[in-house]
Design a protein around this motif. Sequence first.
Motif, short mmCIF file in Angstrom:
data_model
loop_
_atom_site.label_atom_id
_atom_site.label_comp_id
_atom_site.label_asym_id
_atom_site.label_seq_id
_atom_site.Cartn_x
_atom_site.Cartn_y
_atom_site.Cartn_z
N UNK A 70 7.88 -0.50 4.96
CA UNK A 70 8.32 0.86 4.63
C UNK A 70 7.35 1.87 5.22
N UNK A 71 6.07 1.61 5.07
CA UNK A 71 5.04 2.49 5.61
C UNK A 71 5.17 2.62 7.13
N UNK A 72 5.35 1.50 7.80
CA UNK A 72 5.50 1.51 9.25
C UNK A 72 6.72 2.29 9.70
N UNK A 73 7.85 2.08 9.03
CA UNK A 73 9.07 2.80 9.39
C UNK A 73 8.94 4.29 9.09
N UNK A 74 8.37 4.64 7.95
CA UNK A 74 8.28 6.04 7.54
C UNK A 74 7.37 6.86 8.46
N UNK A 75 6.32 6.23 8.99
CA UNK A 75 5.36 6.97 9.79
C UNK A 75 5.38 6.59 11.27
N UNK A 76 6.38 5.84 11.69
CA UNK A 76 6.54 5.54 13.11
C UNK A 76 5.45 4.66 13.69
N UNK A 77 4.90 3.78 12.89
CA UNK A 77 3.87 2.85 13.37
C UNK A 77 4.60 1.63 13.92
N UNK A 78 4.68 1.52 15.23
CA UNK A 78 5.59 0.56 15.86
C UNK A 78 5.05 -0.85 15.99
#
Length: 85
Positions: free
Chosen positions: A39-47
């Motif tokens: 969720x954190x990766x998706x929410x902040x664009x961490x690919x």
Amino acid sequence: MRAIASVLDLSWVYGELSPHYPALGRPSIDPVLMIRMLILGYAFGLRSERLLCREVKVNLAYRWFLRLEHRRQDSGPFGVLAGPQ
């Protein structure tokens, strides 16, 4: 992140996944932690996973969201995902 954390209820995950985890062997990565990291990766664009792990190591707000405030860091790319220490 506080808005997401206030509505995110992952208490059902352990009961749903418990039949898929063995009783013997090394402890697995916490499934709730993995979901929170995704969720954190998706929410902040961490690919990438490496970038996500690097950001979690330095960003206290991310560590708070993942409930990792008091855990020690390991050196591997998934070191932040290791069990409680």
